[in-house]
Every structure is written in C-alpha cells, then in structure tokens.
Design a protein around this motif. Structure first.
Motif, PDB file in Angstrom:
ATOM      1  N   ASP A  14       0.845  -1.182   0.000  1.00  0.00           N
ATOM      2  CA  ASP A  14       0.000   0.000   0.000  1.00  0.00           C
ATOM      3  C   ASP A  14       0.887   1.241   0.000  1.00  0.00           C
ATOM      4  O   ASP A  14       1.452   1.615   1.014  1.00  0.00           O
ATOM      5  CB  ASP A  14      -0.888  -0.022   1.247  1.00  0.00           C
ATOM      6  CG  ASP A  14      -1.803   1.184   1.283  1.00  0.00           C
ATOM      7  OD1 ASP A  14      -1.679   2.053   0.389  1.00  0.00           O
ATOM      8  OD2 ASP A  14      -2.632   1.263   2.201  1.00  0.00           O
ATOM      9  N   ALA A  15       0.984   1.855  -1.175  1.00  0.00           N
ATOM     10  CA  ALA A  15       1.892   2.996  -1.316  1.00  0.00           C
ATOM     11  C   ALA A  15       1.433   4.179  -0.468  1.00  0.00           C
ATOM     12  O   ALA A  15       2.212   5.085  -0.188  1.00  0.00           O
ATOM     13  CB  ALA A  15       1.981   3.400  -2.779  1.00  0.00           C
ATOM     14  N   LEU A  16       0.171   4.197  -0.067  1.00  0.00           N
ATOM     15  CA  LEU A  16      -0.336   5.355   0.676  1.00  0.00           C
ATOM     16  C   LEU A  16      -0.369   5.122   2.182  1.00  0.00           C
ATOM     17  O   LEU A  16      -0.741   6.002   2.938  1.00  0.00           O
ATOM     18  CB  LEU A  16      -1.752   5.696   0.185  1.00  0.00           C
ATOM     19  CG  LEU A  16      -1.828   6.063  -1.290  1.00  0.00           C
ATOM     20  CD1 LEU A  16      -3.259   6.356  -1.693  1.00  0.00           C
ATOM     21  CD2 LEU A  16      -0.947   7.276  -1.571  1.00  0.00           C
ATOM     22  N   ARG A  17       0.027   3.913   2.583  1.00  0.00           N
ATOM     23  CA  ARG A  17      -0.025   3.641   4.014  1.00  0.00           C
ATOM     24  C   ARG A  17       0.963   4.545   4.746  1.00  0.00           C
ATOM     25  O   ARG A  17       2.123   4.646   4.357  1.00  0.00           O
ATOM     26  CB  ARG A  17       0.350   2.184   4.264  1.00  0.00           C
ATOM     27  CG  ARG A  17       0.105   1.736   5.699  1.00  0.00           C
ATOM     28  CD  ARG A  17       0.614   0.331   5.901  1.00  0.00           C
ATOM     29  NE  ARG A  17       2.067   0.312   5.809  1.00  0.00           N
ATOM     30  CZ  ARG A  17       2.777  -0.792   5.693  1.00  0.00           C
ATOM     31  NH1 ARG A  17       2.172  -1.944   5.581  1.00  0.00           N
ATOM     32  NH2 ARG A  17       4.098  -0.731   5.628  1.00  0.00           N
ATOM     33  N   PRO A  18       0.523   5.235   5.796  1.00  0.00           N
ATOM     34  CA  PRO A  18       1.459   6.111   6.513  1.00  0.00           C
ATOM     35  C   PRO A  18       2.560   5.271   7.162  1.00  0.00           C
ATOM     36  O   PRO A  18       2.278   4.190   7.673  1.00  0.00           O
ATOM     37  CB  PRO A  18       0.609   6.789   7.583  1.00  0.00           C
ATOM     38  CG  PRO A  18      -0.743   6.206   7.486  1.00  0.00           C
ATOM     39  CD  PRO A  18      -0.816   5.190   6.392  1.00  0.00           C
ATOM     40  N   LEU A  19       3.773   5.768   7.105  1.00  0.00           N
ATOM     41  CA  LEU A  19       4.875   5.029   7.703  1.00  0.00           C
ATOM     42  C   LEU A  19       4.734   5.065   9.216  1.00  0.00           C
ATOM     43  O   LEU A  19       4.433   6.093   9.793  1.00  0.00           O
ATOM     44  CB  LEU A  19       6.199   5.667   7.312  1.00  0.00           C
ATOM     45  CG  LEU A  19       6.571   5.498   5.847  1.00  0.00           C
ATOM     46  CD1 LEU A  19       7.860   6.236   5.551  1.00  0.00           C
ATOM     47  CD2 LEU A  19       6.716   4.034   5.498  1.00  0.00           C
ATOM     48  N   ARG A  20       4.925   3.932   9.848  1.00  0.00           N
ATOM     49  CA  ARG A  20       4.698   3.890  11.280  1.00  0.00           C
ATOM     50  C   ARG A  20       5.860   4.531  12.039  1.00  0.00           C
ATOM     51  O   ARG A  20       5.667   5.344  12.916  1.00  0.00           O
ATOM     52  CB  ARG A  20       4.466   2.459  11.754  1.00  0.00           C
ATOM     53  CG  ARG A  20       3.410   2.408  12.839  1.00  0.00           C
ATOM     54  CD  ARG A  20       2.955   0.984  13.112  1.00  0.00           C
ATOM     55  NE  ARG A  20       2.373   0.380  11.920  1.00  0.00           N
ATOM     56  CZ  ARG A  20       2.707  -0.840  11.474  1.00  0.00           C
ATOM     57  NH1 ARG A  20       3.589  -1.557  12.114  1.00  0.00           N
ATOM     58  NH2 ARG A  20       2.138  -1.326  10.389  1.00  0.00           N
ATOM     59  N   SER A  21       7.080   4.182  11.670  1.00  0.00           N
ATOM     60  CA  SER A  21       8.189   4.774  12.405  1.00  0.00           C
ATOM     61  C   SER A  21       9.072   5.566  11.451  1.00  0.00           C
ATOM     62  O   SER A  21      10.092   5.100  10.993  1.00  0.00           O
ATOM     63  CB  SER A  21       9.011   3.688  13.082  1.00  0.00           C
ATOM     64  OG  SER A  21       9.463   2.793  12.084  1.00  0.00           O
ATOM     65  N   LEU A  22       8.622   6.756  11.127  1.00  0.00           N
ATOM     66  CA  LEU A  22       9.375   7.614  10.231  1.00  0.00           C
ATOM     67  C   LEU A  22      10.544   8.200  11.022  1.00  0.00           C
ATOM     68  O   LEU A  22      10.353   8.968  11.948  1.00  0.00           O
ATOM     69  CB  LEU A  22       8.469   8.731   9.723  1.00  0.00           C
ATOM     70  CG  LEU A  22       9.063   9.651   8.678  1.00  0.00           C
ATOM     71  CD1 LEU A  22       9.305   8.889   7.390  1.00  0.00           C
ATOM     72  CD2 LEU A  22       8.147  10.825   8.424  1.00  0.00           C
ATOM     73  N   SER A  23      11.754   7.813  10.663  1.00  0.00           N
ATOM     74  CA  SER A  23      12.864   8.258  11.496  1.00  0.00           C
ATOM     75  C   SER A  23      13.547   9.484  10.897  1.00  0.00           C
ATOM     76  O   SER A  23      14.344  10.122  11.542  1.00  0.00           O
ATOM     77  CB  SER A  23      13.873   7.128  11.677  1.00  0.00           C
ATOM     78  OG  SER A  23      14.347   6.741  10.403  1.00  0.00           O
TER      79      SER A  23
END
Ligand code: PHE
Length: 340
Positions: free
Chosen positions: A96-105
């Motif tokens: 899912d290209a639109l899924r928000p990244l959970r741990s955006l570092s």
C-alpha cells in the motif's frame, strides 16, 4: 470384491481425496496415485484387455468414464488451488503505497525547517512564494538589477561562472526580476533558495548558502512598510518582540539601501560574544527598489514603488537554533542533523 465394486470404490476414494487436498503438491500426489504410470486406475485400464468382450464393454466404459471424471476433477481442483495460492500471495505481498509510515525516522534539515516556517509566516501576510533557477543569466543576476557591465559592485559578489557564459546566482535577487516579468503590481513575493559565492570559507562564510528574497510593489510603498513587515516577520520567527535597526548600505538595485539589523536574541540586546558586544545582529540587505530596476521590469516608477530585502537563511537558522558555525549545514554530519 468385483472389478465393478473396485472401480466404484476407487471413484469414491479419489473424489474424497480431491475434495480434501489443500496444496498443489498434494494434488500431484493424488494424480500419481490414481492416474500415474503406476496408478490404481491405470492398472485397471491396463487389465481391461484380459476381460471378456461383455465385461470389456461395461467395465471398460465404467473405467474410462472414471478416468475422464478424474482428469476433469483434478484439473478443476488445480485451478481452485492455484487461484487460492495467488490470492494468498497477493494478500501477503500487498503493498500500500499510501499507508502512513509507522516509524518515520527522518526529519527536516534545519534549513528546510526554517524555510518552511518563513514561507508560512509570509504566506499569512499575503505574500506569494516564488522560485528561480540556481543557474542564471548575467542579465538577471546583475544587469537588470542595475549593475552596469563595468560596475565595480559586480566584484562585491565573487561569482562562479559556467563555461558557456551562465553563472551560479550569487543572491536570490534575480527572482525580483522574474517576479516583475511575471506579475503585475501590486504584488508581494518571497523567494527562498540556494545561492553561491566564490568565497573563502570559515565559521560564518560558505560558498553555498541560502537566502530568502522579498519584494513588495504597490503605490506609495515606503521604508515604513519595510520596517513594519521586517519587525513582524522577525518577531514571529523568533517568538518574541524583536527590534529592527536600519543602517545605510549600498546595493545597486535599491535606493535608499540599508543593512538591516535586529536585536541579538542571545543577550536580548545587552551585548555578547555572538553580537560582538553590539547588541545587534546583521540579517541582510534591504531598501526601496531602485527606479531603474522597476523600469527594467516594465513597472512605471512614477506610479509604483516597492521595497526589497534579502536575508541569509543560514544566519537566521543559526540564531534561531543556536548554531555556532555555518559549515555545519552542508556537511551531512548526522550527529549535527539529528538534533533538529
Ligand atoms: N541581494 C543582496 C545580497 O545578497 C541583498 C539585498 C536584497 C539587498 C534585496 C537589498 C535588497 O547581498
């Protein structure tokens, strides 16, 4: 058990096995067991030739129709299993290209951060954000800004030239020229961006740095407008009441021209190491747009006037975040960057 009963039992057993099998590998195994070279049904078919003609007819028919039935059942079960396998794979590999990244570092570079903040501040005051190329013409970087060909002020900014006569812009002021070509007054714009100077580098000088240009053109624009906008801009940027001071400064494209200082945030104007005990910090150049520059931009200087300013973004970021050396910005040192 008669051969008839044998075939009937085989049919029941094979169909039950097909109904229960859950994998392609299992299916292959069943296929082998019944219709393979050494398969149970294959054995029966092979034995038919030894039967009496009457038995051949009835039992042969029964055995052959079971063979057809198994072939079809195996094929249809195979399709089912293959479909299901594909479904499972699609589900498992779903991307899912639109899924928000959970741990955006990752995070913004301090210069981007201050740039976006400044864009928001000026947008809220009705300014448009404009952009220009980093490789510019001599005309946009100098000539239309009232630097004549032999103007000594060209040497104020040491320039990187390309081999085919273009240059790396030495300031964001060429965007003033582009704004006048594109917009009809009244207008107000800012233009943040990267600029280049052929300079010796030290703690406060870089060959590559960032500026934010501003320009406002309307009827009756005066120095009072400049001071007001600068004061509210800097006070909002630094979250406190900031005092602004103008000193005479020379830039060919403004008249009068000023160096714009603001009260030092480190010592609140009391005098410290950062402001060299003066209580004031230089933020950049400013002034009223020179009539020649307006004229070159197709604007009638008898009807319109304007102010312009050009601030160093690095300098503002250094003040805001307490960075002591301009060289940190471009070094890509994570230990520095991760603090923001
Ligand atoms: N372009 C000037 C510089 O880089 C700054 C400036 C911008 C001065 C606009 C006046 C008006 O030094």
């Amino acid at each position: 058990m008669s051969l008839y009963q044998e075939i009937t039992a085989l049919e029941k057993e094979a169909l039950a096995a097909l109904g229960a099998v859950e994998s392609i590998a299992g299916l292959e195994e069943i296929k082998n067991r019944y219709t393979g070279k050494k398969g149970a049904l294959t054995g029966i078919l092979k034995g038919l030739k030894d039967l009496s003609d009457a038995d051949k007819r009835t039992l042969g028919k029964q055995a052959h129709s079971l063979s057809t039935l198994l072939e079809e059942s195996i094929a249809s079960r195979r399709r089912e299993l293959e479909n299901r396998e594909m479904q499972n794979r699609l589900l498992a590999e779903r991307f899912d290209a639109l899924r928000p990244l959970r741990s955006l570092s990752g995070h913004l570079h301090p210069l981007s951060r201050i740039q976006y903040e400044i864009e928001d501040l000026f947008t809220s005051m009705g300014f448009l954000i404009m952009d220009g190329p980093e490789v510019e013409t001599d005309a946009n970087n100098f000539t239309h800004l009232n630097f004549s060909a032999d103007h000594p002020a060209r040497d104020m900014q040491d320039t990187f030239w390309t081999t085919d006569g273009f240059l790396l812009r030495t300031h964001t002021s060429p965007v003033q020229v582009r704004a006048m070509q594109k917009l009809k007054p009244p207008f107000r714009i800012i233009a943040p961006g990267r600029v280049y100077r052929y300079e010796e580098i030290d703690a406060s000088h870089e060959h590559t740095f960032f500026q934010v240009e501003g320009m406002m053109v309307d009827e009756d624009i005066s120095v009072a407008h400049l001071i007001h906008i600068m004061k509210s801009f800097l006070s909002q940027l630094f979250d406190r009441e900031v005092a602004v001071r103008l000193r005479p400064g020379y830039f060919p494209f403004v008249e009068p021209g000023f160096e714009l200082d603001f009260s030092c945030l480190i010592c609140n104007g009391q005098g410290c190491r950062v402001c060299k005990q003066s209580g004031w910090v230089e933020s950049g150049g400013s002034g009223l747009v020179h009539p020649e520059v307006l004229r070159a931009g197709g604007i009638d200087p008898d009807r319109f006037s304007g102010f312009a300013f050009g601030f160093g973004l690095n300098r503002l970021a250094m003040m805001k975040y307490g960075i002591e050396d301009i060289r940190h910005f471009m070094q890509g040192n994570l230990r520095f960057l991760e603090q923001f």
